[in-house]
Structure formats: structure tokens, C-alpha cells
Scaffold this motif. Structure first.
Motif, short mmCIF file in Angstrom:
data_model
loop_
_atom_site.label_atom_id
_atom_site.label_comp_id
_atom_site.label_asym_id
_atom_site.label_seq_id
_atom_site.Cartn_x
_atom_site.Cartn_y
_atom_site.Cartn_z
N GLN A 22 19.05 -32.75 -47.23
CA GLN A 22 18.72 -33.11 -45.85
C GLN A 22 19.87 -32.74 -44.92
OE1 GLN A 22 17.73 -37.24 -45.19
NE2 GLN A 22 17.44 -36.97 -42.98
N ASP A 23 19.53 -32.06 -43.83
CA ASP A 23 20.50 -31.77 -42.78
C ASP A 23 19.71 -31.57 -41.49
OD1 ASP A 23 22.36 -30.71 -40.96
OD2 ASP A 23 23.56 -29.87 -42.58
N ASP A 24 19.33 -32.66 -40.86
CA ASP A 24 18.49 -32.59 -39.67
C ASP A 24 19.19 -31.89 -38.51
OD1 ASP A 24 16.57 -33.91 -41.10
OD2 ASP A 24 16.83 -35.83 -40.10
N HIS A 25 20.52 -31.99 -38.44
CA HIS A 25 21.23 -31.34 -37.34
C HIS A 25 21.03 -29.83 -37.38
CE1 HIS A 25 24.25 -30.59 -34.31
NE2 HIS A 25 24.95 -29.85 -35.15
N ASN A 26 21.26 -29.23 -38.54
CA ASN A 26 21.12 -27.78 -38.66
C ASN A 26 19.66 -27.33 -38.70
OD1 ASN A 26 23.81 -26.66 -38.75
ND2 ASN A 26 24.08 -27.71 -40.69
N LEU A 27 18.79 -28.14 -39.26
CA LEU A 27 17.41 -27.71 -39.48
C LEU A 27 16.47 -28.06 -38.34
CD1 LEU A 27 17.07 -28.59 -43.27
CD2 LEU A 27 17.33 -26.31 -42.25
N LEU A 28 16.85 -29.04 -37.51
CA LEU A 28 15.93 -29.47 -36.45
C LEU A 28 16.51 -29.39 -35.04
CD1 LEU A 28 14.41 -32.66 -38.15
CD2 LEU A 28 13.25 -30.48 -37.76
N GLU A 29 17.83 -29.40 -34.92
CA GLU A 29 18.42 -29.59 -33.60
C GLU A 29 19.14 -28.38 -33.03
OE1 GLU A 29 20.99 -32.93 -34.14
OE2 GLU A 29 19.35 -34.31 -34.68
N ARG A 30 19.42 -27.37 -33.84
CA ARG A 30 20.27 -26.26 -33.36
C ARG A 30 19.51 -24.97 -33.10
NH1 ARG A 30 24.84 -24.97 -37.10
NH2 ARG A 30 25.49 -23.74 -35.29
N GLY A 31 18.20 -24.99 -33.20
CA GLY A 31 17.44 -23.80 -32.85
C GLY A 31 17.02 -22.96 -34.04
N ASP A 32 16.27 -21.89 -33.73
CA ASP A 32 15.64 -21.08 -34.76
C ASP A 32 16.64 -20.40 -35.69
OD1 ASP A 32 13.31 -21.81 -33.54
OD2 ASP A 32 12.95 -19.86 -32.57
N ALA A 33 17.67 -19.78 -35.12
CA ALA A 33 18.61 -19.02 -35.95
C ALA A 33 19.34 -19.92 -36.93
CB ALA A 33 19.61 -18.28 -35.06
N ALA A 34 19.79 -21.10 -36.47
CA ALA A 34 20.49 -22.02 -37.35
C ALA A 34 19.56 -22.54 -38.44
CB ALA A 34 21.07 -23.19 -36.55
N ARG A 35 18.32 -22.82 -38.07
CA ARG A 35 17.37 -23.32 -39.07
C ARG A 35 17.14 -22.28 -40.17
NH1 ARG A 35 13.38 -23.50 -36.01
NH2 ARG A 35 12.42 -21.56 -36.66
N GLU A 36 16.88 -21.06 -39.79
CA GLU A 36 16.57 -20.03 -40.79
C GLU A 36 17.81 -19.71 -41.63
OE1 GLU A 36 14.43 -16.69 -39.42
OE2 GLU A 36 13.06 -17.85 -38.17
N ARG A 37 18.96 -19.67 -41.00
CA ARG A 37 20.20 -19.40 -41.75
C ARG A 37 20.48 -20.52 -42.75
NH1 ARG A 37 22.98 -18.69 -37.62
NH2 ARG A 37 23.86 -20.78 -37.40
N THR A 38 20.27 -21.75 -42.32
CA THR A 38 20.51 -22.89 -43.21
C THR A 38 19.52 -22.91 -44.36
OG1 THR A 38 21.40 -24.17 -41.35
CG2 THR A 38 20.68 -25.40 -43.30
N LEU A 39 18.26 -22.65 -44.09
CA LEU A 39 17.27 -22.62 -45.17
C LEU A 39 17.58 -21.53 -46.19
CD1 LEU A 39 13.95 -23.24 -43.19
CD2 LEU A 39 15.01 -24.79 -44.84
N ASP A 40 18.02 -20.38 -45.71
CA ASP A 40 18.40 -19.31 -46.64
C ASP A 40 19.55 -19.76 -47.54
OD1 ASP A 40 16.46 -17.53 -45.74
OD2 ASP A 40 17.82 -16.52 -44.33
#
Length: 472
Positions: A22-40
Motif C-alpha cells: 500500500q502506498d496511497d500517496h504515490n498511487l492515488l495522489e501524485r498523478g498518472d506518471a507517479a502511479r504508473e511508475r510506482t506500479l511498475d
């Protein structure tokens, strides 16, 4: 797995234990690029389930009053789904499951205090059930759900007790669970994994409105059982709304946050009603007693670790010294969790620390990430999560090695190695072939002077940290 005939058989293990993150800050709050980079990155670390807090107040209409004509079970009337839609879509596209936690804060119009800005004061169970139904209808592909967040903490459910110091939160949470399960059932998710609990592991000794409640006490109250695990009777039952108790139905597991004190997983529990990761047995026994007394229907419940980690020093000088965290993480995951076939998941919260808003202010922020808030990997911690190893000394001439080859999977090959002080690492036994999707493995080896050696394993050209054999 190599198990020499001269050594006793190993205990049963939960080889399909989920790697939850779980990392809601990176996955929900920082926008598309951060979400996709974090998921990768999480996928490269072998994570197979992403947990996200689906905060009711974040997706619901705002305001002090319930909107005119608002139909709470209709997902079309909730304006705030977009960032959760993106997370579910992108995580599932990478082959990861998604766990949504139906969580506070609650909308001010759905709490007992009109316009409640904190959103935790006596939330309406019926309205919460309608929200669960709306969420279920909106996310038809999500099949893991959990209800609430740390309801034994006044910051998430208030009050914890009445002015007469009768516990309140466990009984309101029971109503919230019943309604959420019903709402998910109405939306077509009755056959899903549905968890309840999400409790803090350590609480206060006395009941006050703003005190946390110890988890075992909370569970007894939740099931309307007294301190001797007998059903409340008479006035005690009526004060709690326990006169006509109905068994809990529809849940398939118990969610828990088994955090430890900064001194790690071997530290003594503050009381018999507290339970950190070393005391899963206390939670299992509580659930089994409740089941035996007809307080919950169905088979024995698995325990899901849904939030866990170690806050580090640095940056927080009151938390766990950075150099100790890799060993604590490995012991927690491989020895205390993986070996326990009742445990369904091991969780890491979070990937990066919470940014410190002003110099020296670490007390109101979270410092349990694998990376510092500037993105730097924490020495030993990041790699310790990626390739954890725990070695147990079986005597002067034998060790037991547990590890995880992330993102290994069935068919991955690992080579355990050893070295004496000052020497070079050399292979210990033949290569091992992983036979489960999560990359876990274990083996026992006969070796002289076992306590004087250090151990590691090599997987895919990379090495785990070097570990000493622990006496357990």
C-alpha cells in the motif's frame, strides 16, 4: 527443496502467502506518471496485491447536508471515483489484484455530528452499507474488499467509549460490517474475499472516549463476549446492544495491522490483550473461540496482514535503527508469517516515506517506506524487501534457510551460499527450484560450525544480504 534425511521435517507453511503493498500517496495522489511508475516498480518487486484506502468522504458529494434526491447506492451519484478507477485499471493491467478498503473519513452528512469535518463521529451504518453497494457496482472487477481502518483508534471511529466508559466503537463497527457485507452482496460481490478488522495491535489499558482499545478487548466486545469469553447478559448486554446478537455472516477473513514496537518482532507484548506480529496465535484463538460460541458463521478465518512496516531512524530518531530493519522484516515475513498457515498475506506500507513538511518534524508523518522521501533507497531495507532471507540455527551443525526470490515464481532457481568470517562465499548444497508463484523457498543444511558462518542466496544474478543464523 533440500531437506536432508537426518534432519526433522519442517512445519507447514503458507506458500501462497500474498505480497500485499500500500502506498496511497504515490498511487492515488501524485498523478498518472507517479502511479504508473510506482506500479511498475512494485510489480518488479513481486507484489501481487495492491491495497488502497477508498475513503468514503473523498468520493461522496461534499457539504453539511445530504444532497437532495441523493441515492447513496447509485455509483453515478458519486463524483470522486476517477483516481481509483485509474489505479484499478492500471494495477489489473499489470496482473496485480486490488484490495479496496471501504474507509473513513465518512461524509459529514453521514455522521451523528452534522458537518463533521473529521468524519469519524458515529457514522451511519445504513448509509455506509449503501456506499459499499455503490462501490461494488462501480468496481465489478475488484474481488478483495476490507471494511474500515483501525476502528479501535478514535481518529477513525469516535467515540471509542461512552461517557460511562462502556465500549462504543466495537459495537458501531459491528453494525458497519454487517451493512457493508450486505451492500457488497447486493452489488454482486457476495462470493468475493471480504475482510473485517483492520485493527491496531496495541491499545490503552482503560476505556475512554479518546483512547485506543486493545485489539483482543475490541474483538471480545465486537462479538458481545465478556472478559471470560462468555456472552454478555443483563444490563451489560443492554448497554452494548447485545441482547439479540446475530452471528456475523459473509466475511471470509480477518484483516490486521500487526506492527511492533521499534525494538522489533521479539519485543514483549505490553499485555495479554495486545498482539503484534509475534502473537498471531492470540488473534487466531480469539476468532476460533468466537466461532465456537456461534458469534460468527463459516469456516475458520484466515488472518490477512493488511498494513505493516518499520519506521526508520534516520529520519525519526525514536524509531527502528536503519541497520536493524532488514533482519526484522525478514523474520516477520519468513519466520513469523510464512510458517503460519493461518496467515494469508504479508504487507509493506509504504514505498516512500511521507515528506517532512518542516525541518525535524517527523512525528506526524510516516517513515516506514523502502525509500526516503527524496526517493533514495534505504540502505539494506529496499534490497531486504526484494530478496529477504532468514536463517535459523538448528544446532552446532545445521541451519534452516528461508527466503523469497522476488519476483521469482514457480521454476525460479536459487543458490544458497555460506562463508566463514573473512572468507569468500561458496555454494551450500545444490541449487533449489522454487515451486510456488510467490518465490518462497526453504531448506535445511548440515554444516560444521554453523553459528560462525554467514549465509545468503543468489537469484537471477543478484544476491540477498548476508545473514547470521538466529536462535529461535
Amino acid at each position: 527443496m533440500l531437506v536432508p534425511a537426518a534432519l526433522p521435517a519442517m512445519a507447514a507453511a503458507s506458500w501462497n502467502q500474498h505480497a500485499l503493498f500500500q502506498d496511497d500517496h504515490n498511487l492515488l495522489e501524485r498523478g498518472d506518471a507517479a502511479r504508473e511508475r510506482t506500479l511498475d516498480e512494485l510489480r518488479s518487486l513481486g507484489v501481487d496485491v495492491i491495497k488502497a484506502q477508498l475513503n468514503w468522504a473523498d468520493v461522496a458529494p461534499r457539504g453539511r447536508n445530504r444532497p437532495a434526491g441523493f441515492v447513496a447506492a447509485d455509483p453515478a451519484q458519486y463524483p470522486g471515483w476517477a483516481r481509483y478507477d485509474a489505479l484499478v485499471r492500471d494495477a489489473q493491467a499489470r496482473g496485480m489484484g486490488v484490495m479496496l478498503a471501504l474507509s473513513p473519513p465518512y461524509p459529514g452528512w453521514a455522521t451523528a455530528r452534522r458537518g463533521d469535518r473529521v468524519g469519524v463521529d458515529r457514522p451511519s451504518p445504513r448509509a455506509f452499507g449503501s456506499f459499499a453497494e455503490a462501490a461494488g457496482r462501480h468496481f465489478p472487477t475488484v474481488d478483495i474488499w476490507t471494511i474500515g481502518n483501525e476502528p479501535n483508534h478514535p481518529g477513525f471511529l469516535y467515540p471509542q467509549a461512552t461517557r460511562r466508559r462502556v465500549p462504543f466503537a466495537p459495537h458501531r463497527y459491528r453494525s458497519l460490517v454487517r451493512e457493508a457485507v450486505s451492500g457488497l452482496g447486493r452489488s454482486g460481490h457476495a462470493g468475493n474475499t471480504i475482510l473485517f478488522g483492520e485493527l491496531l495491535p496495541i491499545g490503552k489499558s482503560r476505556y475512554f472516549r479518546k483512547n485506543t482499545i486493545k485489539p483482543l478487548r475490541f474483538l471480545r466486545e465486537f462479538f458481545c463476549l465478556d472478559s471470560s469469553w462468555h456472552p454478555f447478559q443483563g444490563r451489560a448486554a443492554s448497554l452494548r446492544g447485545c441482547q439479540r446478537y446475530r452471528p456475523i455472516t459473509g466475511v471470509t477473513g480477518f484483516a490486521y495491522h500487526p506492527y511492533t514496537r521499534p525494538n522489533g518482532p521479539r519485543g514483549r507484548e505490553p499485555s495479554s490483550d495486545d498482539a503484534t506480529i509475534r502473537s498471531y496465535g492470540r488473534i487466531a484463538r480469539a476468532l476460533d473461540i468466537a466461532r465456537s460460541k456461534g458469534r460468527i458463521d463459516g469456516p475458520r478465518l484466515p488472518i490477512w496482514n493488511t498494513e505493516f512496516g518499520f519506521q526508520s531512524n534516520p529520519p525519526d530518531r525514536f524509531q527502528t535503527r536503519l541497520s536493524r530493519i532488514p533482519a526484522f522484516m525478514a523474520e516477520s515475513e519468513l519466520w513469523l508469517s510464512l510458517r503460519n498457515d493461518r496467515v494469508a498475506s504479508f504487507s509493506q506500507y509504504t514505498l516512500t516515506d511521507t515528506p517532512v513538511r518542516r525541518r525535524g518534524d517527523v512525528f506526524g508523518t510516516w517513515q516506514g517506506g523502502l525509500r526516503f522521501d527524496d526517493g533514495r533507497a534505504k540502505k539494506g531495507v529496499y534490497d531486504g524487501y526484494r530478496l529477504p532471507i532468514f536463517v535459523r540455527l538448528l544446532g552446532p551443525g545445521a541451519v534452516e534457510v528461508w527466503g523469497a526470490a522476488r519476483p521469482g515464481g514457480a521454476g525460479g532457481v536459487v543458490q544458497v551460499q555460506e562463508r566463514r568470517a573473512g572468507g569468500e562465499f561458496s555454494d551450500l548444497g545444490a541449487p533449489l527450484t522454487v515451486d510456488n508463484a510467490q518465490g518462497y523457498f526453504s531448506a535445511r543444511f548440515e554444516i560444521s560450525n554453523a553459528a560462525q558462518r554467514r549465509y545468503r542466496f543468489v537469484y537471477d544474478g543478484q544476491s540477498s544480504r548476508a545473514a547470521e543464523a538466529a536462535t529461535r
